[in-house]
Design an enzyme around this catalytic site. Sequence first.
Site, short mmCIF file in Angstrom:
data_model
loop_
_atom_site.label_atom_id
_atom_site.label_comp_id
_atom_site.label_asym_id
_atom_site.label_seq_id
_atom_site.Cartn_x
_atom_site.Cartn_y
_atom_site.Cartn_z
N ARG A 127 0.86 -1.20 0.00
CA ARG A 127 0.00 0.00 0.00
C ARG A 127 0.89 1.23 0.00
NH1 ARG A 127 -5.57 -0.08 3.07
NH2 ARG A 127 -6.06 -1.13 1.12
N GLN A 132 -0.09 2.19 -6.11
CA GLN A 132 -1.51 2.52 -5.99
C GLN A 132 -2.34 2.02 -7.17
OE1 GLN A 132 -2.20 6.71 -5.43
NE2 GLN A 132 -4.05 6.35 -4.25
N ASP A 135 -3.21 -1.66 -6.82
CA ASP A 135 -3.80 -2.07 -5.54
C ASP A 135 -5.23 -2.57 -5.74
OD1 ASP A 135 -4.64 -2.40 -2.97
OD2 ASP A 135 -4.19 -0.36 -2.30
N SER A 138 -7.82 -2.37 -2.76
CA SER A 138 -8.49 -1.08 -2.63
C SER A 138 -9.56 -0.89 -3.70
CB SER A 138 -7.47 0.07 -2.72
OG SER A 138 -6.63 0.06 -1.58
N TYR A 233 -2.27 -1.01 7.02
CA TYR A 233 -3.44 -1.81 7.32
C TYR A 233 -3.65 -1.90 8.83
CZ TYR A 233 -3.16 -3.46 2.49
OH TYR A 233 -3.12 -3.53 1.11
#
Length: 385
Positions: A127, A132, A135, A138, A233
Amino acid sequence: MIKIAVPKESEIGELRVALVPDTVARCIKLGFEVSVQSGAGLGGHFTDTEYAEAGAQIVSSPKQLWGESDILLKVAPPGEQHGEMEMDWLKSGSKIISFLDPLGNPSKIQELAQRKITAFSMELIPRTSRAQSMDALSSQANIAGYKAALIASASLPRLFPMMTTAAGTIPPAKVLVIGAGVAGLQAIATARRLGAVVEAFDIRPTVKEEVQSVGAKFVEIPIQESTATTGGYAKEVTENTQELIRKVLTEHVKKSNVVITTAQVQGKRAPVIVSEEMVAEMKVGSVIVDIAADRGGNCACTEPGKNICYNGVHVIGPLNLPSSLPVDASQVYAKNLLTLVKYLVKDGVMQLNFDDDIIDGACVTHEGQLRHPKVKEALLHFAKA
Protein backbone atom coordinates in the site's frame (compact mmCIF):
# COMPACT_ATOMS: atom_id res chain seq x y z
CA MET A 1 5.78 -13.96 -27.55
CA ILE A 2 4.43 -14.21 -23.98
CA LYS A 3 1.01 -15.89 -23.80
CA ILE A 4 -1.48 -14.40 -21.34
CA ALA A 5 -4.47 -16.59 -20.47
CA VAL A 6 -7.77 -15.56 -18.88
CA PRO A 7 -9.86 -18.49 -17.62
CA LYS A 8 -13.51 -18.57 -16.67
CA GLU A 9 -13.76 -18.37 -12.88
CA SER A 10 -14.84 -21.67 -11.33
CA GLU A 11 -15.67 -20.39 -7.83
CA ILE A 12 -19.42 -20.42 -7.19
CA GLY A 13 -20.86 -16.92 -7.32
CA GLU A 14 -17.76 -15.31 -8.84
CA LEU A 15 -18.97 -13.18 -11.75
CA ARG A 16 -15.85 -11.07 -12.29
CA VAL A 17 -13.26 -11.69 -14.98
CA ALA A 18 -9.54 -10.90 -14.88
CA LEU A 19 -9.35 -8.95 -18.16
CA VAL A 20 -12.06 -7.06 -20.03
CA PRO A 21 -11.99 -6.52 -23.82
CA ASP A 22 -10.42 -3.07 -23.49
CA THR A 23 -7.47 -4.35 -21.45
CA VAL A 24 -7.10 -7.34 -23.80
CA ALA A 25 -6.62 -4.89 -26.67
CA ARG A 26 -4.02 -3.00 -24.65
CA CYS A 27 -2.13 -6.21 -23.85
CA ILE A 28 -2.01 -7.11 -27.53
CA LYS A 29 -0.69 -3.65 -28.41
CA LEU A 30 2.08 -4.26 -25.88
CA GLY A 31 3.09 -7.43 -27.75
CA PHE A 32 1.35 -10.14 -25.72
CA GLU A 33 -0.70 -12.98 -27.15
CA VAL A 34 -3.99 -13.25 -25.23
CA SER A 35 -6.26 -16.30 -24.91
CA VAL A 36 -9.64 -16.10 -23.20
CA GLN A 37 -11.73 -19.10 -22.21
CA SER A 38 -15.12 -19.15 -23.90
CA GLY A 39 -17.71 -17.63 -21.57
CA ALA A 40 -15.11 -16.15 -19.21
CA GLY A 41 -16.62 -12.68 -19.35
CA LEU A 42 -20.32 -13.50 -19.41
CA GLY A 43 -20.76 -12.93 -15.67
CA GLY A 44 -19.50 -9.40 -16.20
CA HIS A 45 -21.56 -8.97 -19.41
CA PHE A 46 -18.55 -9.20 -21.75
CA THR A 47 -19.15 -11.53 -24.72
CA ASP A 48 -16.78 -13.81 -26.58
CA THR A 49 -17.41 -11.67 -29.67
CA GLU A 50 -16.14 -8.56 -27.84
CA TYR A 51 -13.00 -10.40 -26.76
CA ALA A 52 -12.41 -11.73 -30.26
CA GLU A 53 -12.85 -8.24 -31.72
CA ALA A 54 -10.26 -6.99 -29.22
CA GLY A 55 -7.81 -9.55 -30.62
CA ALA A 56 -8.08 -12.44 -28.18
CA GLN A 57 -8.10 -16.10 -29.13
CA ILE A 58 -11.19 -17.81 -27.73
CA VAL A 59 -10.38 -21.22 -26.25
CA SER A 60 -13.10 -23.68 -25.25
CA SER A 61 -10.97 -26.13 -23.24
CA PRO A 62 -9.95 -24.81 -19.79
CA LYS A 63 -7.25 -27.47 -19.51
CA GLN A 64 -5.70 -26.34 -22.79
CA LEU A 65 -5.92 -22.67 -21.77
CA TRP A 66 -4.18 -23.23 -18.43
CA GLY A 67 -1.57 -25.59 -19.89
CA GLU A 68 -0.47 -23.27 -22.70
CA SER A 69 -0.29 -20.07 -20.65
CA ASP A 70 2.90 -18.26 -19.71
CA ILE A 71 1.03 -15.84 -17.46
CA LEU A 72 -2.41 -16.83 -16.13
CA LEU A 73 -4.55 -13.96 -14.86
CA LYS A 74 -7.39 -14.80 -12.45
CA VAL A 75 -9.71 -13.28 -9.89
CA ALA A 76 -10.17 -16.07 -7.33
CA PRO A 77 -7.53 -18.64 -6.27
CA PRO A 78 -7.21 -21.81 -8.37
CA GLY A 79 -10.02 -24.21 -7.57
CA GLU A 80 -11.40 -27.49 -8.83
CA GLN A 81 -13.22 -28.50 -12.01
CA HIS A 82 -14.77 -31.89 -12.68
CA GLY A 83 -12.70 -33.51 -9.94
CA GLU A 84 -9.41 -32.03 -11.18
CA MET A 85 -7.35 -29.34 -9.46
CA GLU A 86 -6.88 -26.36 -11.76
CA MET A 87 -3.34 -25.69 -10.59
CA ASP A 88 -2.37 -29.17 -11.86
CA TRP A 89 -2.98 -27.87 -15.39
CA LEU A 90 -0.27 -25.19 -15.14
CA LYS A 91 3.05 -26.02 -16.75
CA SER A 92 6.18 -25.82 -14.63
CA GLY A 93 7.74 -22.37 -14.75
CA SER A 94 4.54 -20.56 -15.69
CA LYS A 95 3.23 -17.55 -13.78
CA ILE A 96 -0.09 -16.88 -12.09
CA ILE A 97 -1.35 -13.51 -10.88
CA SER A 98 -4.54 -13.55 -8.83
CA PHE A 99 -6.12 -13.09 -5.45
CA LEU A 100 -4.61 -16.14 -3.74
CA ASP A 101 -5.55 -15.72 -0.05
CA PRO A 102 -1.93 -16.57 0.88
CA LEU A 103 -2.29 -15.95 4.61
CA GLY A 104 -5.67 -17.65 4.90
CA ASN A 105 -4.77 -20.70 2.79
CA PRO A 106 -0.97 -21.04 2.79
CA SER A 107 -1.08 -24.75 1.91
CA LYS A 108 -2.35 -23.84 -1.56
CA ILE A 109 0.61 -21.48 -1.95
CA GLN A 110 2.94 -24.29 -0.93
CA GLU A 111 1.43 -26.47 -3.67
CA LEU A 112 2.13 -23.76 -6.24
CA ALA A 113 5.73 -23.65 -5.04
CA GLN A 114 6.05 -27.43 -5.32
CA ARG A 115 4.87 -27.20 -8.93
CA LYS A 116 7.52 -24.50 -9.57
CA ILE A 117 4.91 -21.90 -10.42
CA THR A 118 5.82 -18.24 -9.93
CA ALA A 119 2.82 -16.77 -8.13
CA PHE A 120 1.88 -13.17 -7.41
CA SER A 121 -0.81 -12.50 -4.83
CA MET A 122 -2.86 -9.35 -5.41
CA GLU A 123 -3.61 -9.17 -1.67
CA LEU A 124 0.06 -8.46 -0.99
CA ILE A 125 0.58 -5.51 -3.33
CA PRO A 126 2.20 -2.91 -1.02
CA ARG A 127 0.00 0.00 0.00
CA THR A 128 2.34 2.68 -1.34
CA SER A 129 1.89 5.56 -3.75
CA ARG A 130 4.04 3.74 -6.36
CA ALA A 131 1.80 0.68 -6.23
CA GLN A 132 -1.51 2.52 -5.99
CA SER A 133 -2.57 1.74 -9.56
CA MET A 134 -1.99 -1.99 -8.91
CA ASP A 135 -3.80 -2.07 -5.54
CA ALA A 136 -6.65 -4.46 -6.28
CA LEU A 137 -7.67 -4.78 -2.63
CA SER A 138 -8.49 -1.08 -2.63
CA SER A 139 -10.24 -1.07 -6.01
CA GLN A 140 -12.51 -3.92 -4.95
CA ALA A 141 -13.06 -2.62 -1.40
CA ASN A 142 -14.24 0.68 -2.88
CA ILE A 143 -17.00 -1.18 -4.70
CA ALA A 144 -17.87 -3.26 -1.63
CA GLY A 145 -18.28 -0.15 0.54
CA TYR A 146 -20.59 1.47 -2.01
CA LYS A 147 -22.77 -1.63 -2.33
CA ALA A 148 -22.95 -2.09 1.45
CA ALA A 149 -24.50 1.36 1.86
CA LEU A 150 -27.04 0.60 -0.88
CA ILE A 151 -27.96 -2.71 0.77
CA ALA A 152 -28.42 -0.92 4.08
CA SER A 153 -30.61 1.77 2.52
CA ALA A 154 -32.75 -0.79 0.68
CA SER A 155 -33.14 -2.96 3.80
CA LEU A 156 -33.94 -0.22 6.32
CA PRO A 157 -37.72 0.24 6.77
CA ARG A 158 -37.35 4.02 6.79
CA LEU A 159 -35.79 6.78 4.69
CA PHE A 160 -32.10 7.68 4.73
CA PRO A 161 -32.48 11.43 4.03
CA MET A 162 -34.32 14.06 6.03
CA MET A 163 -37.56 15.08 4.29
CA THR A 164 -39.80 18.02 4.99
CA THR A 165 -43.35 17.26 3.96
CA ALA A 166 -46.82 18.72 4.52
CA ALA A 167 -47.28 16.02 7.13
CA GLY A 168 -44.15 17.04 9.02
CA THR A 169 -40.40 16.57 8.96
CA ILE A 170 -38.88 13.11 8.70
CA PRO A 171 -35.48 13.00 10.45
CA PRO A 172 -32.47 11.45 8.65
CA ALA A 173 -31.29 7.95 9.42
CA LYS A 174 -28.28 7.54 11.70
CA VAL A 175 -25.51 5.38 10.29
CA LEU A 176 -22.43 4.08 12.09
CA VAL A 177 -19.55 2.75 9.99
CA ILE A 178 -16.98 0.61 11.80
CA GLY A 179 -13.65 0.48 10.00
CA ALA A 180 -12.50 3.44 7.91
CA GLY A 181 -10.34 1.79 5.30
CA VAL A 182 -11.21 2.09 1.62
CA ALA A 183 -14.50 0.18 2.01
CA GLY A 184 -15.49 2.11 5.10
CA LEU A 185 -14.75 5.50 3.57
CA GLN A 186 -16.79 4.66 0.49
CA ALA A 187 -19.65 3.41 2.69
CA ILE A 188 -19.54 6.72 4.58
CA ALA A 189 -19.49 8.78 1.39
CA THR A 190 -22.36 6.81 -0.14
CA ALA A 191 -24.50 6.93 3.01
CA ARG A 192 -23.91 10.70 3.16
CA ARG A 193 -24.92 11.09 -0.49
CA LEU A 194 -28.12 9.20 0.35
CA GLY A 195 -28.80 11.76 3.07
CA ALA A 196 -27.94 9.91 6.29
CA VAL A 197 -26.16 11.36 9.30
CA VAL A 198 -22.96 9.31 9.61
CA GLU A 199 -20.36 8.67 12.27
CA ALA A 200 -17.44 6.27 12.02
CA PHE A 201 -14.84 4.48 14.11
CA ASP A 202 -11.46 2.99 13.25
CA ILE A 203 -8.74 1.69 15.57
CA ARG A 204 -6.23 3.78 13.62
CA PRO A 205 -6.53 7.36 14.92
CA THR A 206 -4.62 8.61 11.86
CA VAL A 207 -7.72 8.14 9.68
CA LYS A 208 -9.74 10.75 11.62
CA GLU A 209 -9.15 13.46 9.01
CA GLU A 210 -10.12 11.09 6.17
CA VAL A 211 -13.38 10.25 7.95
CA GLN A 212 -14.15 13.92 8.47
CA SER A 213 -13.27 14.74 4.85
CA VAL A 214 -16.11 12.50 3.59
CA GLY A 215 -18.62 14.04 5.97
CA ALA A 216 -18.72 11.78 9.03
CA LYS A 217 -18.10 12.40 12.70
CA PHE A 218 -15.15 10.38 14.05
CA VAL A 219 -15.74 8.33 17.21
CA GLU A 220 -12.59 8.68 19.29
CA ILE A 221 -11.47 5.92 21.68
CA PRO A 222 -8.17 6.27 23.62
CA ILE A 223 -6.26 3.16 22.49
CA GLN A 224 -2.86 2.70 24.08
CA GLU A 225 -1.29 0.17 21.68
CA SER A 226 -0.07 0.25 18.09
CA THR A 227 -2.98 -0.35 15.74
CA ALA A 228 -1.52 -0.25 12.21
CA THR A 229 1.02 -2.23 10.21
CA THR A 230 3.87 -0.58 8.32
CA GLY A 231 1.75 -0.90 5.18
CA GLY A 232 -1.07 1.11 6.72
CA TYR A 233 -3.44 -1.81 7.32
CA ALA A 234 -5.19 -2.32 10.66
CA LYS A 235 -3.50 -4.92 12.85
CA GLU A 236 -4.93 -7.31 15.40
CA VAL A 237 -5.20 -5.77 18.87
CA THR A 238 -5.34 -7.36 22.32
CA GLU A 239 -8.55 -8.61 23.90
CA ASN A 240 -8.39 -5.79 26.46
CA THR A 241 -8.38 -3.21 23.67
CA GLN A 242 -11.20 -5.02 21.88
CA GLU A 243 -13.23 -4.95 25.09
CA LEU A 244 -12.61 -1.19 25.48
CA ILE A 245 -13.77 -0.64 21.89
CA ARG A 246 -16.94 -2.67 22.44
CA LYS A 247 -17.68 -0.76 25.66
CA VAL A 248 -17.41 2.68 24.02
CA LEU A 249 -19.21 1.68 20.83
CA THR A 250 -22.20 0.18 22.66
CA GLU A 251 -23.96 3.54 23.01
CA HIS A 252 -23.21 4.50 19.42
CA VAL A 253 -24.56 1.18 18.10
CA LYS A 254 -27.67 1.51 20.26
CA LYS A 255 -28.52 4.93 18.76
CA SER A 256 -27.87 3.90 15.15
CA ASN A 257 -30.48 2.86 12.61
CA VAL A 258 -27.75 1.27 10.47
CA VAL A 259 -24.37 -0.22 11.36
CA ILE A 260 -21.96 -1.08 8.53
CA THR A 261 -18.93 -3.07 9.65
CA THR A 262 -15.80 -3.36 7.50
CA ALA A 263 -12.97 -4.18 9.92
CA GLN A 264 -10.62 -6.93 8.73
CA VAL A 265 -7.10 -8.11 9.54
CA GLN A 266 -5.07 -9.74 6.75
CA GLY A 267 -4.97 -13.53 7.05
CA LYS A 268 -6.98 -13.59 10.30
CA ARG A 269 -10.57 -14.00 11.32
CA ALA A 270 -12.34 -10.65 11.40
CA PRO A 271 -12.47 -9.17 14.93
CA VAL A 272 -15.85 -9.41 16.63
CA ILE A 273 -16.68 -5.80 17.49
CA VAL A 274 -20.48 -5.83 17.72
CA SER A 275 -21.60 -8.30 20.40
CA GLU A 276 -24.97 -10.00 20.71
CA GLU A 277 -25.72 -7.74 23.67
CA MET A 278 -25.06 -4.65 21.53
CA VAL A 279 -27.39 -5.94 18.81
CA ALA A 280 -30.09 -6.66 21.38
CA GLU A 281 -30.10 -2.99 22.40
CA MET A 282 -30.69 -1.70 18.86
CA LYS A 283 -34.15 -0.55 17.80
CA VAL A 284 -36.42 -3.05 16.09
CA GLY A 285 -36.07 -2.60 12.33
CA SER A 286 -32.43 -1.52 12.53
CA VAL A 287 -29.97 -2.98 10.04
CA ILE A 288 -26.42 -4.31 10.28
CA VAL A 289 -24.48 -4.91 7.05
CA ASP A 290 -21.33 -6.88 7.82
CA ILE A 291 -18.83 -6.56 4.94
CA ALA A 292 -16.39 -8.69 6.95
CA ALA A 293 -18.69 -11.72 6.67
CA ASP A 294 -16.17 -13.35 4.28
CA ARG A 295 -13.82 -13.57 7.28
CA GLY A 296 -16.42 -14.60 9.83
CA GLY A 297 -17.88 -11.17 10.49
CA ASN A 298 -17.47 -8.22 12.85
CA CYS A 299 -20.88 -8.91 14.40
CA ALA A 300 -21.38 -11.87 16.71
CA CYS A 301 -24.79 -12.50 15.11
CA THR A 302 -23.57 -12.57 11.52
CA GLU A 303 -24.16 -15.72 9.51
CA PRO A 304 -21.97 -15.42 6.40
CA GLY A 305 -24.03 -15.35 3.23
CA LYS A 306 -27.33 -14.97 5.07
CA ASN A 307 -29.81 -12.27 6.08
CA ILE A 308 -31.12 -13.08 9.57
CA CYS A 309 -33.36 -11.33 12.05
CA TYR A 310 -32.02 -11.11 15.60
CA ASN A 311 -34.48 -9.60 18.09
CA GLY A 312 -35.98 -7.54 15.29
CA VAL A 313 -32.60 -6.37 13.92
CA HIS A 314 -31.72 -7.39 10.35
CA VAL A 315 -28.16 -8.73 10.27
CA ILE A 316 -26.89 -9.09 6.71
CA GLY A 317 -23.65 -10.96 5.96
CA PRO A 318 -23.02 -10.54 2.21
CA LEU A 319 -20.23 -12.52 0.58
CA ASN A 320 -18.01 -11.25 -2.24
CA LEU A 321 -19.74 -7.90 -2.63
CA PRO A 322 -17.53 -6.74 -5.54
CA SER A 323 -18.85 -9.65 -7.59
CA SER A 324 -22.37 -8.23 -7.26
CA LEU A 325 -21.25 -5.33 -9.48
CA PRO A 326 -19.15 -7.37 -11.92
CA VAL A 327 -18.97 -4.89 -14.79
CA ASP A 328 -17.13 -2.13 -12.94
CA ALA A 329 -15.38 -4.52 -10.53
CA SER A 330 -13.91 -6.39 -13.51
CA GLN A 331 -12.89 -3.20 -15.28
CA VAL A 332 -10.94 -1.75 -12.37
CA TYR A 333 -9.41 -5.12 -11.47
CA ALA A 334 -8.33 -5.62 -15.09
CA LYS A 335 -6.57 -2.25 -14.99
CA ASN A 336 -4.80 -3.27 -11.76
CA LEU A 337 -3.57 -6.45 -13.47
CA LEU A 338 -2.54 -4.68 -16.67
CA THR A 339 -0.47 -2.17 -14.71
CA LEU A 340 1.25 -4.95 -12.78
CA VAL A 341 1.98 -7.00 -15.92
CA LYS A 342 3.48 -3.93 -17.64
CA TYR A 343 5.59 -3.37 -14.53
CA LEU A 344 6.86 -6.96 -14.49
CA VAL A 345 7.52 -7.52 -18.20
CA LYS A 346 10.23 -5.54 -19.97
CA ASP A 347 11.28 -6.16 -23.58
CA GLY A 348 9.20 -9.31 -23.76
CA VAL A 349 10.75 -10.91 -20.65
CA MET A 350 9.43 -11.03 -17.09
CA GLN A 351 12.14 -9.41 -15.02
CA LEU A 352 11.94 -10.21 -11.32
CA ASN A 353 14.02 -7.75 -9.35
CA PHE A 354 13.44 -8.73 -5.76
CA ASP A 355 15.10 -5.56 -4.55
CA ASP A 356 11.94 -3.83 -5.75
CA ASP A 357 9.37 -3.56 -2.93
CA ILE A 358 6.38 -4.20 -5.22
CA ILE A 359 7.80 -7.36 -6.79
CA ASP A 360 9.27 -8.61 -3.53
CA GLY A 361 6.03 -7.92 -1.64
CA ALA A 362 3.62 -9.55 -4.07
CA CYS A 363 5.64 -12.58 -5.27
CA VAL A 364 4.82 -15.50 -2.95
CA THR A 365 6.49 -18.37 -4.85
CA HIS A 366 9.38 -18.59 -7.31
CA GLU A 367 11.61 -21.43 -8.54
CA GLY A 368 10.06 -23.93 -6.15
CA GLN A 369 10.43 -21.76 -3.06
CA LEU A 370 7.99 -20.03 -0.74
CA ARG A 371 9.25 -16.45 -0.77
CA HIS A 372 7.05 -14.45 1.55
CA PRO A 373 7.90 -14.54 5.28
CA LYS A 374 4.27 -13.99 6.31
CA VAL A 375 3.16 -16.95 4.19
CA LYS A 376 5.85 -19.14 5.78
CA GLU A 377 4.66 -18.01 9.20
CA ALA A 378 1.03 -18.73 8.31
CA LEU A 379 1.97 -22.21 7.01
CA LEU A 380 3.79 -22.98 10.24
CA HIS A 381 0.78 -21.81 12.25
CA PHE A 382 -1.60 -24.00 10.21
CA ALA A 383 0.74 -26.99 10.61
CA LYS A 384 0.74 -26.60 14.41
CA ALA A 385 -3.03 -26.20 14.45
